[in-house]
Design an enzyme around this catalytic site. Sequence first.
Site: not given
Length: 660
Positions: A158, A310
């Site tokens: 991320e 995710e």
Amino acid sequence: MAAEKRPSLGDATRGRILYGGDYNPEQWPKETWHEDVRLMKAAGVNSVTLGVFSWAKLEPRPGERDFGWLDRLMDLMHENGVGVVLATPTASPPPWMGHLHPDTLPVTEDGRTEYWGGRQHFSHSSATYRRYAAAITEDLAARYGGHPALTLWHINNEYCTYDWSDEAAARFRTWLRDRYGSLDALNSAWGTAFWSQGYGDWAEIHTPRQAHYMKNPTQVLDFKRFTSDMLLECCLAERDILRLATPHIPVTSNFMPLWVGQDAWRWAEEEDVVSVDLYPDPRDPLGAQQGALVQDMTRSQARGPWMLMEQAAGPVNWRGVNHPKPRGLNRLWSLQSVARGADAVCFFQWRQSRQGAEKFHSGMVSHAGEEGRTYQEVKRLGAELARISGEVTGSHSLSDIAVLHDWHAWWAGAQDGRPSTRVDHADVLKAWHRALWEAHLATDFAHPDHDLTAYKLVVVPQLYALTDAAVDNLLAYVRQGGTLVSGFLTGVADQDDRVRPGGMDARLRELFGIRTLHEWWPLEEGETADCDGFRGTLWSEEIEKADDSTTEAVYKGGELDGLPAVLRRGRAWYLSTLPEPGALRDLLGRIAYDAGARPVLDGLPDLVEAVRRGDLLFVLNHGRDAVTVPVPGTHHDLLTGTTFRDEVVLGRRDVVVLRS
């Protein structure tokens, strides 16, 4: 010379849907590892991601390596038929790095240093950070590149770090030199004649730190471009190391959904596998639509199958109030991702942590353990994914409708000093996608420079800044017979955030039949604009139409009484306001129908979506009540083995995957 063939997600999946998630066994005693493997096999888990936040464990002191624990885990996974997505741990440097090398730490807009103790505490511009990141990546590739458990490389995590430090300022100046070539060109692009901002020496330029009043908008725009590019440089440096060592293993780095700081179109071009993290709020009545938007965008960036890296098996830990997922919602949203192109369904994380900042973030194995509802639902989902894997992986369906989105237009339109702070690019994008989703119309996403000729309808929710090339592309699309619908505040500025003469690109004004755009009339919170048959929200405009354009709706009452609210010239439509949700759905649905775009199924109830992927039809009920859905013909549900004729009965949050 033919382009080099790169590995793809298909090389990692090998005809099956990857199922699993982030596994952090270093948080647990070794005896738990064998219990984890037993539970993974029972749940159908075939993939785990290792090492995402393990840098301090792998390199406890500068230059030292501790790979023994990871050796055992790689072997354990392979012995039990579980593939490994191996991560470079560079998202969270060890404490020793910041302590010994303060230049690796990012600095905030107001000059404060961000220290270790959390994650993402690195300066993307720091040569020291990049050197250590390259070294650990090289050693991971050398040690595990030939391991039979390795299926995919996962770089960092991320990417989302902003940095206003002196290190970043030096790189920013280099980036600007490369972009503009001269200070004269930079001063022209930035409009520095305003407020006495002219630069006479490159050394005078800094990152746009805290200022007394509003900052130079184009400097801020370039800083956002620079930040995305610097993060990408970090990613590509690690990617190139991994590709050199393991050219047969695909590489990815996970996006955050619709994150403002990363030009995901450009990033996606550099990845073998496009992956995303997705966390809709289970209490949000539009959670399924948010999921659909992110899934459509990610599939479009991937130009085919993609990876859900995710999601949460239950509650997260970062909202003010963190609600669990009701029964069936985890299964429903996971299968929605598969319907929209995901060939990997993964979670953060496998086992819920007992310590640390995310100990209340759910895992596939929750604190309740094997008997808990979360794990039992995870087992069911694993079995169902195994049933459909062979028939769904690798397939890809194109839509008739493209929604245009561009990060640079978003960045330019989000500046201070604009006509209304209530206008948010992402919110407008979501409103338009919601309208199409509720009209049961399938959508792709596209960049305004992309080839649009395959689409029957192209919609532009809002593209504040457009290059000349992008404008030419839209004009060519309509000339070639396409239908274009644009929202307000589109084509206002060029790539330097320089307002176009007339407040909108002249070619677009001609396209939509606008003679003069006299004034923007933004609406206050709670204020609406009455129009023919609907109410407009957020925005309105004082427009004088051209003689050969058609007014499809007018404002009624107030200062704009009788003026066009919706304007059309041929196949080009312009909406000068944001209709309320139902009205926007009906309008876009009618335009889509006239353009030849159709839902996958007719007569769908509200909150039911039908998505075709390859030869399979997914029908998903996002409602709380059972529904009967007309599906002409005879169909076999791959999930349950049930045969349906002409209609399907779906229970609460139920899904069928139909083969005719």
